[in-house]
Design an enzyme around this catalytic site. Sequence first.
Site, mmCIF file in Angstrom:
data_model
loop_
_atom_site.group_PDB
_atom_site.id
_atom_site.type_symbol
_atom_site.label_atom_id
_atom_site.label_comp_id
_atom_site.label_asym_id
_atom_site.label_seq_id
_atom_site.Cartn_x
_atom_site.Cartn_y
_atom_site.Cartn_z
ATOM 1 N N PRO A 15 28.428 -7.552 1.002
ATOM 2 C CA PRO A 15 27.828 -8.135 -0.549
ATOM 3 C C PRO A 15 27.428 -9.593 -0.151
ATOM 4 C CG PRO A 15 30.192 -8.253 -0.536
ATOM 5 C CD PRO A 15 30.018 -7.532 0.706
ATOM 6 N N MET A 16 26.991 -10.090 -1.211
ATOM 7 C CA MET A 16 26.602 -11.723 -1.310
ATOM 8 C C MET A 16 28.022 -12.535 -0.900
ATOM 9 S SD MET A 16 23.594 -12.330 -3.897
ATOM 10 C CE MET A 16 23.457 -14.173 -3.627
ATOM 11 N N GLY A 19 30.013 -14.133 3.888
ATOM 12 C CA GLY A 19 29.813 -15.046 5.231
ATOM 13 C C GLY A 19 29.118 -14.337 6.301
ATOM 14 N N ASP A 90 17.879 -13.275 9.828
ATOM 15 C CA ASP A 90 18.929 -13.531 8.546
ATOM 16 C C ASP A 90 18.407 -12.948 7.170
ATOM 17 O OD1 ASP A 90 20.874 -14.450 7.238
ATOM 18 O OD2 ASP A 90 20.217 -16.746 6.983
ATOM 19 N N GLU A 91 19.121 -12.242 6.212
ATOM 20 C CA GLU A 91 18.678 -11.664 5.029
ATOM 21 C C GLU A 91 17.696 -10.668 5.116
ATOM 22 O OE1 GLU A 91 20.241 -12.689 2.264
ATOM 23 O OE2 GLU A 91 20.616 -15.097 2.120
ATOM 24 N N GLN A 93 17.358 -7.786 3.999
ATOM 25 C CA GLN A 93 17.008 -6.923 3.095
ATOM 26 C C GLN A 93 16.114 -7.322 2.415
ATOM 27 O OE1 GLN A 93 19.665 -9.026 2.915
ATOM 28 N NE2 GLN A 93 19.231 -10.501 1.241
ATOM 29 N N CYS A 152 39.393 -10.784 -9.796
ATOM 30 C CA CYS A 152 40.737 -10.665 -9.402
ATOM 31 C C CYS A 152 41.403 -11.213 -8.125
ATOM 32 C CB CYS A 152 41.140 -9.196 -9.801
ATOM 33 S SG CYS A 152 40.454 -7.961 -8.265
HETATM 34 ZN ZN LIG Z 1 38.549 -7.545 -9.037
#
Ligand SMILES: [Zn+2]
Length: 194
Positions: A15-16, A19, A90-91, A93, A152
Amino acid sequence: MRKIDTGKLVVITGPMFSGKTSRLLELLERELRAGRKTILFKPEIDKRYSKAHVVTNKGIMLPAVISPIGSKTKKFIFEKSKGFDVIGVDEAQFWNSKSNLHKVLDDLVFLKKLVYVSAINKNIKNEAFETTSKLLIRADEIHTLTSVCAKCGNDATLTQKIRDNKEVFNKVIDVGGNDKYEPRCRNCYVPYKR
Ligand SMILES: [Zn+2]
């Protein structure tokens, strides 16, 4: 320099905020230290970068080129890659379906180049980025990274788009940082309702 006896496609995904770019630069830096000529491509959509080079954490300078992301991709990347042993992207997508980026890079791998790509795997709707999916299928090696859930602290594998503290699903391709997006785990991610 040790000769490259076989090409390799390495995809760094997640995901974003996981790293991916740092990992990509780390891997490219290893190749530079091994004396291999290395170049980095960035998508022209990403205006956050406009420099002709990138400096890695350890201060090594790497030539960086802004690439078209559509039908002109193949010609551009092939021409600019001439004389380089290692190619970073890089990137990924952001390259669109007309670019056939997966084929372009696969062709380079068959020419015994080492190709390292970073790409977000899933969009804010938890659906695949098409270009990333096609790259993952062709990859010889995959590094799947996680982020830290903004809610969280669990490992985050998803990216949530936020506006005024609310989850939104408009404009799937929208360049931005932590002003627009946050990493979420499966428990905290609010799914897109069809
Ligand atoms: Zn969470």
